[in-house]
Design a protein around this motif. Sequence first.
Motif, short mmCIF file in Angstrom:
data_model
loop_
_atom_site.label_atom_id
_atom_site.label_comp_id
_atom_site.label_asym_id
_atom_site.label_seq_id
_atom_site.Cartn_x
_atom_site.Cartn_y
_atom_site.Cartn_z
N LEU A 300 0.83 -1.19 0.00
CA LEU A 300 0.00 0.00 0.00
C LEU A 300 0.87 1.25 0.00
O LEU A 300 1.82 1.35 0.78
N GLU A 301 0.55 2.19 -0.87
CA GLU A 301 1.25 3.48 -0.84
C GLU A 301 0.84 4.22 0.43
O GLU A 301 -0.32 4.21 0.83
N ALA A 302 1.81 4.88 1.05
CA ALA A 302 1.55 5.55 2.32
C ALA A 302 2.46 6.76 2.47
O ALA A 302 3.40 6.96 1.70
N VAL A 303 2.14 7.57 3.48
CA VAL A 303 2.95 8.74 3.83
C VAL A 303 3.26 8.65 5.31
O VAL A 303 2.39 8.33 6.13
N VAL A 304 4.52 8.92 5.68
CA VAL A 304 4.91 8.92 7.08
C VAL A 304 4.31 10.15 7.77
O VAL A 304 4.50 11.29 7.33
N THR A 305 3.56 9.91 8.85
CA THR A 305 2.92 11.02 9.57
C THR A 305 3.47 11.22 10.98
O THR A 305 3.19 12.23 11.62
N GLY A 306 4.24 10.27 11.47
CA GLY A 306 4.79 10.40 12.81
C GLY A 306 5.86 9.38 13.07
O GLY A 306 5.85 8.29 12.48
N ILE A 307 6.82 9.71 13.91
CA ILE A 307 7.90 8.79 14.29
C ILE A 307 8.09 8.90 15.80
O ILE A 307 8.29 9.99 16.33
N HIS A 308 7.98 7.75 16.46
CA HIS A 308 8.16 7.73 17.92
C HIS A 308 9.31 6.81 18.26
O HIS A 308 9.25 5.60 18.03
N ALA A 316 8.43 3.28 16.42
CA ALA A 316 7.08 3.20 15.87
C ALA A 316 6.90 4.29 14.83
O ALA A 316 7.13 5.47 15.10
N VAL A 317 6.50 3.89 13.62
CA VAL A 317 6.32 4.82 12.51
C VAL A 317 4.84 4.87 12.15
O VAL A 317 4.25 3.83 11.81
N ALA A 318 4.24 6.03 12.27
CA ALA A 318 2.83 6.22 11.91
C ALA A 318 2.72 6.54 10.43
O ALA A 318 3.50 7.33 9.89
N LEU A 319 1.73 5.93 9.79
CA LEU A 319 1.54 6.08 8.35
C LEU A 319 0.09 6.42 8.04
O LEU A 319 -0.82 6.03 8.77
N ARG A 320 -0.12 7.14 6.95
CA ARG A 320 -1.46 7.32 6.41
C ARG A 320 -1.47 6.78 4.99
O ARG A 320 -0.66 7.15 4.16
N SER A 321 -2.41 5.86 4.77
CA SER A 321 -2.56 5.24 3.45
C SER A 321 -3.98 5.51 2.99
O SER A 321 -4.93 4.91 3.48
N GLN A 341 11.47 10.32 7.22
CA GLN A 341 11.08 11.63 7.72
C GLN A 341 9.57 11.79 7.59
O GLN A 341 8.93 11.19 6.72
N ILE A 342 9.00 12.63 8.44
CA ILE A 342 7.58 12.92 8.34
C ILE A 342 7.29 13.59 7.01
O ILE A 342 8.02 14.49 6.57
N GLY A 343 6.24 13.12 6.35
CA GLY A 343 5.87 13.63 5.04
C GLY A 343 6.43 12.81 3.89
O GLY A 343 6.04 13.02 2.73
N GLN A 344 7.30 11.87 4.19
CA GLN A 344 7.93 11.05 3.15
C GLN A 344 6.95 10.01 2.61
O GLN A 344 6.21 9.38 3.35
N LYS A 345 6.98 9.83 1.28
CA LYS A 345 6.16 8.78 0.66
C LYS A 345 6.90 7.45 0.78
O LYS A 345 8.12 7.39 0.65
N ILE A 346 6.14 6.40 1.01
CA ILE A 346 6.74 5.10 1.28
C ILE A 346 5.73 4.02 0.90
O ILE A 346 4.57 4.30 0.61
#
Length: 371
Positions: A300-308, A316-321, A341-346
């Motif tokens: 699934l294409e996603a964007v990094v929204t948070g890193i803890h 823990a890496v938060a993603l929005r897909s 990084q936050i905002g990176q496509k992944i």
Amino acid sequence: MKLEVDIQCQLGAFALDARMSAAVGTTVLFGRSGSGKTTLINMIAGLQTPQGGRITLDDTVLFDSTQKVNQPVHRRRIGYVFQDARLFPHLSVARNLDFGARFAVDGPLGATRRSDLIEVLGIGALLNRRTAALSGGEKQRVALGRALLSNPRLLLLDEPLAALDLERKEEILPYLEQLRAQGGPPMIYVTHDMSEIVRLADTLVIVRDGNCAVQGVAEDVLADPENVKLIGVQDAGSLLQGVIESHAQDGLSAIRLSAGLLHVPRVDASIGRQVRMRVRAQDVILSLSAPVGLSSQNALEAVVTGIHVGTGPGVAVALRSGSDRLIARVTGRALTQMQLQIGQKIWAIVKANALPPAAIARASSSRHSSA
């Protein structure tokens, strides 16, 4: 229904200082053994008394240490299903149910509603049997029926499936799902089993060391990387909702998400059915580019929204897909090597076998929040 709790109590070395709200739907209290979950609902029910604070249910004050109010158990109109059922062994199933009906404040349910409830719970054939002859799953269904026949404003369930094997759990869960879907009384459900959260939770409260550490809509609580430590790295993950799109002959079902298809072992649900599934953080692999030549069917294409970054080696890496939220758990080394990084496509990769039937449930038609 609106429940508000703000209570304090010292029980030996254990201190309870809990603040929580619950409304319509199912509020799940999740936490380790000894965190205070049972003590909390016992105080809501009136089985234990706080030393301070206040509990209200709608416009009724159940407990207030300042006003010296402490409503007795039978006047609170709260049903309770215990882990061990606690049926009366000298009474038949029918007479156990009658006992619950005696405490209905507005009078016993009509014959039709009583009959419908017995049918929904599948206990009609058990009415003349003694409870000692029942299986664990049958006992819990009778206990649920007894609680519901008291016509409660609120239903408390204290790990009702913990003493049952997997087969018996699967016997009970559909009844709880049906009760929730058909607008039964609001439930506060205690568990330490994440699969029950997938099946039942609208609101999730994480209880830790006598405190309600986090509470909110279940999907939001589980998708927040800050909560991974509270939930536990083995249980941390996210809840996704999708629609069954197809069933293939090779045994896989396709579920349509907002950002694409997720292929999972065959789901026992019809095409077009909404489902909710749990994706564990440790089952999500990250890739900087579209994967090629992998055995996994799900990317699934996603964007990094948070890193803890925690105290250990995990991150823990938060993603929005699409409109869905995921969590991936990677090592600190991977974080550095991938320069995330936050905002990176992944790309988020999920193995099909990481989503067994226990991780997928029918979604309710409406969502409720008490946050």
